[in-house]
Scaffold this active site. Structure first.
Site, mmCIF file in Angstrom:
data_model
loop_
_atom_site.group_PDB
_atom_site.id
_atom_site.type_symbol
_atom_site.label_atom_id
_atom_site.label_comp_id
_atom_site.label_asym_id
_atom_site.label_seq_id
_atom_site.Cartn_x
_atom_site.Cartn_y
_atom_site.Cartn_z
ATOM 1 N N LYS A 1 65.829 74.968 33.998
ATOM 2 C CA LYS A 1 65.297 73.677 34.467
ATOM 3 C C LYS A 1 65.487 72.587 33.409
ATOM 4 C CE LYS A 1 64.018 74.033 38.676
ATOM 5 N NZ LYS A 1 64.597 73.131 39.692
ATOM 6 N N ILE B 1 57.781 73.796 48.772
ATOM 7 C CA ILE B 1 57.537 72.376 48.472
ATOM 8 C C ILE B 1 58.430 71.490 49.353
ATOM 9 C CG2 ILE B 1 57.690 70.574 46.694
ATOM 10 C CD1 ILE B 1 56.895 72.712 44.629
ATOM 11 N N TYR C 1 64.162 80.857 33.364
ATOM 12 C CA TYR C 1 63.850 79.854 34.403
ATOM 13 C C TYR C 1 63.615 78.487 33.770
ATOM 14 C CZ TYR C 1 60.871 77.170 37.560
ATOM 15 O OH TYR C 1 60.328 76.159 38.306
HETATM 16 C C1 UGA Z 1 54.534 78.632 39.232
HETATM 17 C C2 UGA Z 1 55.796 78.720 40.072
HETATM 18 O O1 UGA Z 1 56.069 80.060 40.418
HETATM 19 C C3 UGA Z 1 56.998 78.140 39.365
HETATM 20 O O2 UGA Z 1 58.074 78.057 40.299
HETATM 21 C C4 UGA Z 1 56.666 76.753 38.880
HETATM 22 O O3 UGA Z 1 57.746 76.200 38.201
HETATM 23 C C5 UGA Z 1 55.456 76.810 37.979
HETATM 24 O O4 UGA Z 1 54.353 77.346 38.716
HETATM 25 C C6 UGA Z 1 55.094 75.392 37.603
HETATM 26 O O5 UGA Z 1 54.615 74.711 38.481
HETATM 27 O O6 UGA Z 1 55.365 74.948 36.516
HETATM 28 P P1 UGA Z 1 53.252 80.250 37.684
HETATM 29 O O7 UGA Z 1 52.337 79.269 37.056
HETATM 30 O O8 UGA Z 1 53.658 81.418 36.874
HETATM 31 O O9 UGA Z 1 54.593 79.576 38.178
HETATM 32 O O10 UGA Z 1 52.562 80.669 39.072
HETATM 33 P P2 UGA Z 1 51.861 81.965 39.640
HETATM 34 O O11 UGA Z 1 52.840 82.933 40.145
HETATM 35 O O12 UGA Z 1 50.841 81.509 40.598
HETATM 36 O O13 UGA Z 1 51.170 82.643 38.366
HETATM 37 C C7 UGA Z 1 50.045 82.090 37.745
HETATM 38 C C8 UGA Z 1 49.504 83.119 36.772
HETATM 39 O O14 UGA Z 1 49.014 84.231 37.532
HETATM 40 C C9 UGA Z 1 50.551 83.687 35.823
HETATM 41 O O15 UGA Z 1 49.994 83.858 34.541
HETATM 42 C C10 UGA Z 1 50.894 85.032 36.411
HETATM 43 O O16 UGA Z 1 51.288 85.995 35.468
HETATM 44 C C11 UGA Z 1 49.594 85.426 37.058
HETATM 45 N N1 UGA Z 1 49.815 86.354 38.188
HETATM 46 C C12 UGA Z 1 50.692 86.051 39.172
HETATM 47 C C13 UGA Z 1 49.103 87.536 38.215
HETATM 48 O O17 UGA Z 1 48.305 87.820 37.287
HETATM 49 N N2 UGA Z 1 49.305 88.384 39.252
HETATM 50 C C14 UGA Z 1 50.177 88.106 40.266
HETATM 51 O O18 UGA Z 1 50.316 88.958 41.177
HETATM 52 C C15 UGA Z 1 50.892 86.900 40.216
#
Ligand code: UGA
Length: 324
Positions: free
Chosen positions: A154, A12, A150
């Site tokens: 924050k 970002i 985390y």
């Molecule tokens: C993201 C960012 O990583 C955080 O730093 C940020 O604070 C947060 O968004 C936010 O904006 O509030 P997250 O929503 O968990 O966190 O982002 P992703 O890593 O894209 O995960 C989204 C969903 O996909 C989660 O439920 C995760 O468990 C799932 N996921 C992720 C999978 O099923 N497989 C993967 O390989 C990665």
């Protein structure tokens, strides 16, 4: 303006730095290039901005003496504090890293803003704070029940920032981002991993049944929102999110399949307890205060992200695949 951006080689922050430089600001960046994911990607983002005029410092925000010298020499008008440990799930494994960077690091930045009379400050925060709250998430919710170290770190950073606004009249914008994605994104996040898996014919993992949903937001919209927040006065918490149409992880997979023309191999793994089930931003406040709303559609944002992966496939293939 003379602006410091912390975490300037992050996904970002590097986009924010580019916008600020393009608007003619004098920008300093600090980033420690830690190995949460391959530092070569951070170097790649930093080099693009150094070419545009960024004054870059490879240092940690935990080095307070370095920060003091930087603040003394540079006399910043504004500080955009975007440095953080940001992976939700990894915070269960290494919570201490999150407290060091996100709490102590934030305190260092606030202390120096106080010491050197910086009047404007923005903090990167997260939709993860809204765990268990009613949808869509509005900034007035109390958010006292973080589901991950985390999110807890924050929340701490937010309330510390509030104290400094109260005591020292620093204008504070708390920006709650909603799963930001785009070119040169974070390799630990779903969109990067899924596009990589689709283009290389490699299996991807879905945590849970894929029904969890996110209010995905495109990086250029977020960068614009961060830059606009610099003009605000007082203490403001602002959601920066898609605002109307959360997508499930299964929706995301079908969109990537459609846009790449590749069928993905998906392995379902157990749902992770620190994960949010749904995120959805109420963005009325961002619209009212800053005339901000996202311009990029989810579909075109995904297309641009896939283009970046295709155009940089050799570089991406050389990055170490650090699984968090
Ligand atoms: C993201 C960012 O990583 C955080 O730093 C940020 O604070 C947060 O968004 C936010 O904006 O509030 P997250 O929503 O968990 O966190 O982002 P992703 O890593 O894209 O995960 C989204 C969903 O996909 C989660 O439920 C995760 O468990 C799932 N996921 C992720 C999978 O099923 N497989 C993967 O390989 C990665």
């Amino acid at each position: 303006m003379n602006i410091l951006v912390t975490g300037s080689s992050g996904f970002i922050a590097s986009s924010v730095v580019k916008n600020l430089l393009n608007c003619g600001n004098n920008v300093h960046g600090i980033d420690d290039h830690n190995d949460y994911y391959d530092p070569e990607l951070k170097k790649y983002r930093a080099n693009l901005n150094i070419a545009l005029g960024l004054a870059f410092h490879k240092e940690s925000i935990l080095n307070k003496e370095f920060l003091r010298k930087l603040f003394r020499d540079s006399k910043f008008d504004s500080v955009l504090h975007l440095a953080a440990m940001a992976g939700v799930r990894y915070s269960q494994q290494r919570p201490e890293l999150y407290i060091d960077t996100n709490v102590t690091g934030t305190l260092n930045i606030l202390e120096l803003c106080k010491e050197f009379g910086v009047k404007k400050y923005a903090l990167a925060s997260t939709s993860s704070l809204y765990a268990g709250e009613p949808l869509p998430y509005v900034e007035t919710l109390a958010v006292n029940n973080p589901w991950s170290p985390y999110a807890a770190s924050k929340k701490s950073a937010e309330v510390l920032s509030y104290s400094y606004q109260h005591l020292y009249q620093i204008d504070v914008s708390i920006l709650r981002f909603f799963t930001v994605f785009g070119p040169a994104g974070r390799p630990d996040m779903s969109i990067y991993r899924f596009i990589d898996g689709a283009l290389n014919g490699e299996e991807v993992e879905v945590y849970g049944d894929g029904s969890q949903a996110r209010d995905f937001t495109f990086i250029e919209d977020i960068a614009e929102g961060v830059c606009r927040s610099v003009k605000l006065s007082g203490y403001n918490i602002i959601n920066l999110g898609g605002g109307k149409n959360p997508k499930t992880i299964l929706d995301l997979i079908s969109t990537i399949e459609l846009k790449t023309g590749k069928k993905m191999m998906v392995k379902f793994k157990p749902f992770i307890d620190s994960d949010m089930k749904v995120t959805w931003a109420d963005i009325t406040k961002a619209k009212t205060l800053m005339n901000w709303y996202p311009k990029e559609s989810f579909e075109s944002g995904i297309e641009k992200t896939i283009d970046w992966h295709e155009n940089n496939s050799e570089f991406i293939a050389k990055l170490k695949n650090i699984k968090r």
